[in-house]
Write an enzyme that holds these catalytic residues in place. Structure first.
Site, PDB file in Angstrom:
ATOM      1  N   LYS A 125      40.935  34.194  20.187  1.00  0.00           N
ATOM      2  CA  LYS A 125      40.524  34.972  21.367  1.00  0.00           C
ATOM      3  C   LYS A 125      39.090  35.412  21.156  1.00  0.00           C
ATOM      4  CE  LYS A 125      42.444  36.307  25.258  1.00  0.00           C
ATOM      5  NZ  LYS A 125      43.517  35.594  25.991  1.00  0.00           N
TER       6      LYS A 125
HETATM    7  P1  NAD Z   1      41.151  38.727  36.223  1.00  0.00           P
HETATM    8  O1  NAD Z   1      39.966  39.422  35.730  1.00  0.00           O
HETATM    9  O2  NAD Z   1      41.022  37.462  37.034  1.00  0.00           O
HETATM   10  O3  NAD Z   1      42.062  39.727  37.080  1.00  0.00           O
HETATM   11  C1  NAD Z   1      42.482  40.972  36.627  1.00  0.00           C
HETATM   12  C2  NAD Z   1      43.014  41.727  37.825  1.00  0.00           C
HETATM   13  O4  NAD Z   1      43.582  42.971  37.414  1.00  0.00           O
HETATM   14  C3  NAD Z   1      41.929  42.072  38.846  1.00  0.00           C
HETATM   15  O5  NAD Z   1      42.474  41.941  40.156  1.00  0.00           O
HETATM   16  C4  NAD Z   1      41.629  43.550  38.552  1.00  0.00           C
HETATM   17  O6  NAD Z   1      41.118  44.230  39.675  1.00  0.00           O
HETATM   18  C5  NAD Z   1      43.027  44.007  38.200  1.00  0.00           C
HETATM   19  N1  NAD Z   1      43.075  45.256  37.444  1.00  0.00           N
HETATM   20  C6  NAD Z   1      42.306  45.651  36.406  1.00  0.00           C
HETATM   21  N2  NAD Z   1      42.688  46.870  35.994  1.00  0.00           N
HETATM   22  C7  NAD Z   1      43.741  47.210  36.775  1.00  0.00           C
HETATM   23  C8  NAD Z   1      44.595  48.333  36.835  1.00  0.00           C
HETATM   24  N3  NAD Z   1      44.434  49.362  36.000  1.00  0.00           N
HETATM   25  N4  NAD Z   1      45.583  48.341  37.745  1.00  0.00           N
HETATM   26  C9  NAD Z   1      45.754  47.310  38.595  1.00  0.00           C
HETATM   27  N5  NAD Z   1      44.987  46.217  38.591  1.00  0.00           N
HETATM   28  C10 NAD Z   1      43.996  46.174  37.686  1.00  0.00           C
HETATM   29  O7  NAD Z   1      42.076  38.449  34.932  1.00  0.00           O
HETATM   30  P2  NAD Z   1      43.224  37.381  34.753  1.00  0.00           P
HETATM   31  O8  NAD Z   1      42.646  36.140  34.174  1.00  0.00           O
HETATM   32  O9  NAD Z   1      44.052  37.325  35.982  1.00  0.00           O
HETATM   33  O10 NAD Z   1      44.044  38.070  33.569  1.00  0.00           O
HETATM   34  C11 NAD Z   1      45.003  39.079  33.802  1.00  0.00           C
HETATM   35  C12 NAD Z   1      45.915  39.179  32.599  1.00  0.00           C
HETATM   36  O11 NAD Z   1      46.555  37.919  32.382  1.00  0.00           O
HETATM   37  C13 NAD Z   1      45.230  39.524  31.286  1.00  0.00           C
HETATM   38  O12 NAD Z   1      46.142  40.266  30.487  1.00  0.00           O
HETATM   39  C14 NAD Z   1      45.021  38.161  30.652  1.00  0.00           C
HETATM   40  O13 NAD Z   1      44.894  38.235  29.250  1.00  0.00           O
HETATM   41  C15 NAD Z   1      46.288  37.472  31.067  1.00  0.00           C
HETATM   42  N6  NAD Z   1      46.257  36.010  31.053  1.00  0.00           N
HETATM   43  C16 NAD Z   1      45.321  35.325  31.772  1.00  0.00           C
HETATM   44  C17 NAD Z   1      45.358  33.939  31.777  1.00  0.00           C
HETATM   45  C18 NAD Z   1      44.436  33.103  32.605  1.00  0.00           C
HETATM   46  O14 NAD Z   1      44.616  31.887  32.662  1.00  0.00           O
HETATM   47  N7  NAD Z   1      43.469  33.692  33.316  1.00  0.00           N
HETATM   48  C19 NAD Z   1      46.310  33.256  30.994  1.00  0.00           C
HETATM   49  C20 NAD Z   1      47.255  33.997  30.291  1.00  0.00           C
HETATM   50  C21 NAD Z   1      47.210  35.372  30.330  1.00  0.00           C
END
Ligand code: NAD
Length: 439
Positions: A125
């Site tokens: 990461k």
């Molecule tokens: P992103 O930045 O695209 O989206 C994050 C979202 O969460 C945004 O809409 C933001 O406004 C919202 N957010 C942030 N703080 C918040 C809060 N306190 N309450 C409500 N909403 C809130 O990120 P992402 O890529 O969608 O990642 C989200 C999660 O999924 C993370 O934990 C990440 O590690 C995990 N993840 C992502 C992927 C991927 O392919 N992008 C894969 C596996 C896991």
């Protein structure tokens, strides 16, 4: 084989970071059950200690150019947790809350996630301490290119392959790919995944994590013998970024009633169901890319959203959202974790007691890394698949992993998270025993 590693782990493992504490305590729990099974009997104390440690870590401080011509310093990290099964793989996060311990936790989860879905990868990461929404594209490009060149020692198509995570996207990956390619002198698409399609990205990667969340949700509903049709089942999604919005849209397309979603601007609720496609269009046209000001829903807080009565809750924003404090008030019947680490260990215990199934992150959000793997394979072979093939293979891998977790649950009295980690940890352990310790 007995491996004698001095137990000097205390320094790194006595963390005050709640995310790393969660990852470590989940590991301890999974390992303690794994060793009660016949297949875990050959796992020594030394091997358990070995799998707990990050293999290598790089911390970098670097300048980036701001739009007003000044330079500003940033701090970033890249951590390889374990590389026994192959090159390491893991996202890069841009957030003001990034810390080295958080990156360690996320790298450890990547090791278990890749092992659980049988990908030939270890876990890694990266992260930069920055609020990406407070910077222009030009500033983000300057920062990303310099960060990429600072961690270039650790990345490469056969060493470690970054992907997007919170606060980063396909454009970020394009800048990293270009920086790496310009450094080595030729194009290396396979150095990152989650790239735009026109430079070697895979069809379906953008949607893959959210789509995989819904594959797991459908599997869980099937296991529970759910007989109602999707239109009678309510879904609540926290987070409306890559994972949350794609999961919400897939559920909406399949006919589920998505009654609430949220992002940093708050929660949006409509008991008759939200129009997710319209909400995504709204976000895309909004300068800050949030739902701020969206009218066709009642505004609620993020805390209220987590406690709404619903059939399925998908936390897809960030870690540490379901806690000992709010878990007793959660009224979902099923939780499918889109985010990494959204449930603290104390909340897990409460959900277990209350009979609420939690499909754990390393299974539920593994769709992202699985299609990243497809992208890497396609890039190395320079032979690209159609979307149908991507989704067919994705579903097959996730359903197989889901069944394997259920199988582990038949062997030990554990919840799904512990069973998923036991399955994954055992794969890494047995591969380590087969390889032996160098030298
Ligand atoms: P992103 O930045 O695209 O989206 C994050 C979202 O969460 C945004 O809409 C933001 O406004 C919202 N957010 C942030 N703080 C918040 C809060 N306190 N309450 C409500 N909403 C809130 O990120 P992402 O890529 O969608 O990642 C989200 C999660 O999924 C993370 O934990 C990440 O590690 C995990 N993840 C992502 C992927 C991927 O392919 N992008 C894969 C596996 C896991």
């Amino acid at each position: 084989m007995t491996v004698h590693i001095p137990t000097t782990s205390a320094s790194i493992h006595s963390t005050s970071d709640p995310t790393y504490q969660t990852a470590l305590s989940q590991y301890d729990r999974a390992v303690s059950f794994l060793r009660t099974l016949p297949q875990g009997k050959n796992i020594s104390d030394g091997l358990i200690d070995f799998m707990k440690w990050p293999r290598r870590e790089l911390s970098v401080n670097f300048p980036a150019r701001m739009d007003d011509g000044t330079m500003r310093m940033f701090t970033g990290y890249r951590v390889h947790h374990n590389t026994v099964l192959g090159p390491s793989k893991g996202g890069i996060r841009y957030s003001a809350e990034v810390s080295q311990d958080e990156v360690r936790a996320l790298a450890m989860w990547m090791t278990w996630k890749c092992a659980l879905v049988s990908l030939p990868y270890g876990g890694a990461k990266g992260g930069v301490i920055v609020d990406p929404y407070a910077h222009s594209q030009a500033e983000l490009e300057s920062l990303t290119r310099r960060y990429a060149s600072e961690i270039i020692l650790l990345i490469g198509p056969n060493i470690d392959i970054p992907a997007p995570d919170m606060g980063t996207n396909s454009q970020t990956m394009a800048w990293i790919m270009d920086t790496y390619s310009m450094t080595v002198g030729y194009s290396v698409p396979a150095v990152v995944t989650g790239k735009p399609l026109n430079i070697g990205g895979s069809l379906g990667r953008e949607e893959a994590t959210g789509r995989g969340v819904i594959v797991c949700m459908l599997e869980a509903l099937r296991q529970q013998g759910e007989a109602r049709s999707p239109k009678d089942l309510t879904v609540v999604v926290q987070g409306f970024g890559n994972v949350g919005a794609n999961a919400a849209e897939r559920a909406y397309d399949l006919g589920f009633k998505v009654i609430a979603v949220s992002d940093i601007s708050g929660g949006y609720y409509n008991s008759r169901g939200l129009n997710i496609a319209a909400m995504r269009e709204y976000v895309a046209s909004h300068p800050r890319k949030t739902l701020e000001g969206y009218r066709d829903a009642d505004k609620i807080t993020n805390a209220e959203l987590l406690e709404l009565p619903c059939d399925v809750l998908i936390p897809a924003a960030k870690e540490g959202q379901l806690t000992a404090e709010n878990a007793p008030r959660v009224r979902a019947k099923l939780i499918v974790e889109g985010a990494n680490g959204p449930t603290l260990p104390e909340a897990d215990l409460i959900f277990n007691d209350r009979g609420i199934t939690v499909v754990p992150d390393i299974l539920a959000n593994a769709g992202g890394v699985t299609v990243s793997y497809f992208e890497w394979v396609q890039g190395l072979q320079e032979f690209f698949w159609d979307e149908e093939e991507v989704y067919r293979r994705l579903e097959r891998i996730l359903v197989r992993a889901y069944d394997e977790v259920l199988h582990t649950m038949d062997l030990a009295p554990v919840d799904m998270r512990t069973a998923a980690q036991m399955t994954a940890i055992n794969r890494v352990a047995q591969a380590t025993i087969t390889r032996g310790f160098y030298p």
